[in-house]
Design a protein around this motif. Structure first.
Motif, PDB file in Angstrom:
ATOM      1  N   GLN A  21       2.028 -13.328   1.574  1.00 42.10           N
ATOM      2  CA  GLN A  21       3.130 -12.553   1.044  1.00 42.10           C
ATOM      3  C   GLN A  21       2.609 -11.320   0.317  1.00 42.10           C
ATOM      4  O   GLN A  21       1.442 -11.247  -0.068  1.00 42.10           O
ATOM      5  CB  GLN A  21       3.956 -13.419   0.079  1.00 42.10           C
ATOM      6  CG  GLN A  21       4.740 -14.521   0.778  1.00 42.10           C
ATOM      7  CD  GLN A  21       5.450 -15.411  -0.218  1.00 42.10           C
ATOM      8  OE1 GLN A  21       5.104 -15.419  -1.390  1.00 42.10           O
ATOM      9  NE2 GLN A  21       6.440 -16.153   0.264  1.00 42.10           N
ATOM     10  N   PHE A  22       3.490 -10.345   0.125  1.00 33.32           N
ATOM     11  CA  PHE A  22       3.100  -9.160  -0.625  1.00 33.32           C
ATOM     12  C   PHE A  22       4.263  -8.766  -1.522  1.00 33.32           C
ATOM     13  O   PHE A  22       5.366  -9.279  -1.389  1.00 33.32           O
ATOM     14  CB  PHE A  22       2.725  -8.011   0.317  1.00 33.32           C
ATOM     15  CG  PHE A  22       3.863  -7.552   1.183  1.00 33.32           C
ATOM     16  CD1 PHE A  22       4.711  -6.524   0.771  1.00 33.32           C
ATOM     17  CD2 PHE A  22       4.096  -8.156   2.421  1.00 33.32           C
ATOM     18  CE1 PHE A  22       5.762  -6.110   1.557  1.00 33.32           C
ATOM     19  CE2 PHE A  22       5.157  -7.739   3.210  1.00 33.32           C
ATOM     20  CZ  PHE A  22       5.991  -6.714   2.776  1.00 33.32           C
ATOM     21  N   HIS A  23       4.010  -7.824  -2.438  1.00 36.83           N
ATOM     22  CA  HIS A  23       5.072  -7.347  -3.320  1.00 36.83           C
ATOM     23  C   HIS A  23       5.046  -5.824  -3.314  1.00 36.83           C
ATOM     24  O   HIS A  23       4.163  -5.202  -2.718  1.00 36.83           O
ATOM     25  CB  HIS A  23       4.890  -7.903  -4.736  1.00 36.83           C
ATOM     26  CG  HIS A  23       3.575  -7.551  -5.355  1.00 36.83           C
ATOM     27  ND1 HIS A  23       3.282  -6.282  -5.792  1.00 36.83           N
ATOM     28  CD2 HIS A  23       2.468  -8.311  -5.599  1.00 36.83           C
ATOM     29  CE1 HIS A  23       2.071  -6.265  -6.303  1.00 36.83           C
ATOM     30  NE2 HIS A  23       1.540  -7.481  -6.185  1.00 36.83           N
ATOM     31  N   THR A  24       6.014  -5.238  -3.956  1.00 31.36           N
ATOM     32  CA  THR A  24       6.130  -3.778  -3.949  1.00 31.36           C
ATOM     33  C   THR A  24       5.878  -3.171  -5.327  1.00 31.36           C
ATOM     34  O   THR A  24       6.217  -2.011  -5.559  1.00 31.36           O
ATOM     35  CB  THR A  24       7.529  -3.365  -3.471  1.00 31.36           C
ATOM     36  OG1 THR A  24       8.503  -3.926  -4.348  1.00 31.36           O
ATOM     37  CG2 THR A  24       7.787  -3.839  -2.047  1.00 31.36           C
ATOM     38  N   LEU A  25       5.272  -3.945  -6.226  1.00 32.39           N
ATOM     39  CA  LEU A  25       4.962  -3.411  -7.548  1.00 32.39           C
ATOM     40  C   LEU A  25       3.961  -2.270  -7.443  1.00 32.39           C
ATOM     41  O   LEU A  25       2.987  -2.338  -6.685  1.00 32.39           O
ATOM     42  CB  LEU A  25       4.356  -4.508  -8.432  1.00 32.39           C
ATOM     43  CG  LEU A  25       5.282  -5.637  -8.898  1.00 32.39           C
ATOM     44  CD1 LEU A  25       4.470  -6.640  -9.698  1.00 32.39           C
ATOM     45  CD2 LEU A  25       6.428  -5.090  -9.729  1.00 32.39           C
ATOM     46  N   LYS A  26       4.200  -1.216  -8.240  1.00 35.57           N
ATOM     47  CA  LYS A  26       3.204  -0.156  -8.359  1.00 35.57           C
ATOM     48  C   LYS A  26       2.244  -0.526  -9.470  1.00 35.57           C
ATOM     49  O   LYS A  26       2.651  -0.724 -10.616  1.00 35.57           O
ATOM     50  CB  LYS A  26       3.881   1.175  -8.680  1.00 35.57           C
ATOM     51  CG  LYS A  26       4.608   1.801  -7.509  1.00 35.57           C
ATOM     52  CD  LYS A  26       5.120   3.191  -7.865  1.00 35.57           C
ATOM     53  CE  LYS A  26       5.774   3.854  -6.661  1.00 35.57           C
ATOM     54  NZ  LYS A  26       6.264   5.209  -6.987  1.00 35.57           N
TER      55      LYS A  26
END
Length: 367
Positions: A21-26
């Motif tokens: 899985q991945f996330h979109t946090l900068k």
């Protein structure tokens, strides 16, 4: 035992899914991503790179940071993904031709000189898989310069002219510059041809501005005259036609430049009938005076001043007309009235015109 094995498999599956899985946090990164576009003429130059920091390191002499002599690899000219540079039209790099497109940008330091590599395979991680024999479209050698200290690696655009700019990698106390140039006339005209087939095809101003640009740069004049006519007459079935003083003046200027003197007379006569407001009269009368069509200019000014008395800039043009007719005394007398009516900010300019009239040296600038 089966339960233990099944539990282990389930745990592995959950762990694998979590990793996948991945996330979109900068999240802040040591080497921030930079994408910059500058436009030279109509040519977009886009550089995409990651910017590392010096962090008190001797970056130019540390082979773990910048490999030397391509041993074992070239340098990515930044961090992370290979730096890329994209040109929207054909250009020259240090005088060598390079076609429009996107290129991987790599550097090989060789003592005091630097070999700049433009690779037709731009999507690479760093320079690890760069094939120096088969991937390179253009190779240029340049020398570095001293530069003010820059903690972060960046690319600057320096020494602008209408057709040339110096692109420079700057990091720590060093700059690696290379000149990018374009054939301004060729690229602009080709851009006009493309854009005038889109939404601008319905805008008379676009056709007129393109024709004016060619006129001012003394290039592509025959086609520019076609564009001026398109501005006047519109497209298929006359759609978006807009005959006016501005595009008729452009047409007249082009006809004069092309030596089409019979056509010019017709256009000038046609244009006078379309001139309505003092600003148009001002523009066109200056043009007529500039090409020594003094009588036509004076008739136009006289009619306009009857409808718009005490319009100082029209009276100024009329004074210039008197001067061209050899009526210097009448011209100088009128300048007194012009200066009384004009805004104070124009005093210096008007005094200069009057002085040159008295000396017999006045001429309209630009003609």
């Amino acid at each position: 035992m089966k339960r233990i094995i099944f539990g282990a498999i389930l745990a592995l599956a959950v762990t694998s899914e979590s990793i996948g899985q991945f996330h979109t946090l900068k999240i802040p990164k040591p080497s921030n991503h930079v994408q910059e576009t500058q436009t030279l003429g109509v040519t977009d130059i886009t550089i995409d790179y990651h910017s590392p920091a010096v962090r008190q390191r001797d970056v130019w002499n540390n082979t773990d940071i910048i490999p030397q002599n391509a041993e074992p690899i070239a340098w990515r000219a930044g961090a992370n993904m290979a730096t890329t540079i994209q040109f929207s039209t054909d250009v020259t790099i240090e005088g060598q031709p390079l076609a429009a497109g996107k290129y991987g940008f790599h550097i090989i330091p060789r003592d005091e000189k630097y070999e700049l590599l433009f690779a037709h395979n731009p999507e690479q991680w760093g320079s690890y898989y760069l094939d120096l024999e088969n991937d390179i479209t253009l190779s240029i050698e340049v020398e570095a310069e001293k530069a003010p200290f820059s903690e972060k690696l960046d690319y600057e655009f320096l020494n602008w002219t209408p057709s040339e700019v110096t692109v420079a990698l700057e990091w720590a106390d060093r700059r690696i510059p290379f000149k990018v140039a374009v054939d301004l006339n060729s690229t602009v005209v080709e851009s006009f041809r493309y854009e005038l087939r889109g939404i601008n095809t319905y805008r008379w101003q676009a056709w007129n501005d393109a024709a004016q640009w060619c006129l001012q740069h003394n290039t592509n004049l025959e086609e520019a005259l076609e564009w001026a006519n398109r501005s006047i007459n519109g497209g298929y079935g006359g759609f978006a036609a807009n005959k006016n003083a501005e595009n008729l003046r452009t047409k007249a200027q082009l006809e004069r430049s092309l030596g089409k003197m019979a056509e010019l007379e017709t256009t000038l006569t046609d244009a006078v009938a379309y001139i309505q407001n003092p600003d148009d009269v001002n523009f066109f009368s200056i043009y007529l005076l500039g090409i020594k069509k003094t009588e036509m200019a004076m008739d136009l000014l006289e009619k306009s001043l009857k409808a718009n008395p005490d319009t100082w800039f029209l009276m100024l043009n009329q004074a210039v007309g008197y001067y061209q007719q050899g009526k210097s005394k009448k011209a100088i007398n009128q300048m007194t009235t012009v200066k009384e009516l004009a805004p104070e900010s124009f005093n210096e300019t008007l005094n200069g015109i009057e002085l040159r009239m008295r000396e017999g040296t006045y001429s309209i600038p630009g003609f």
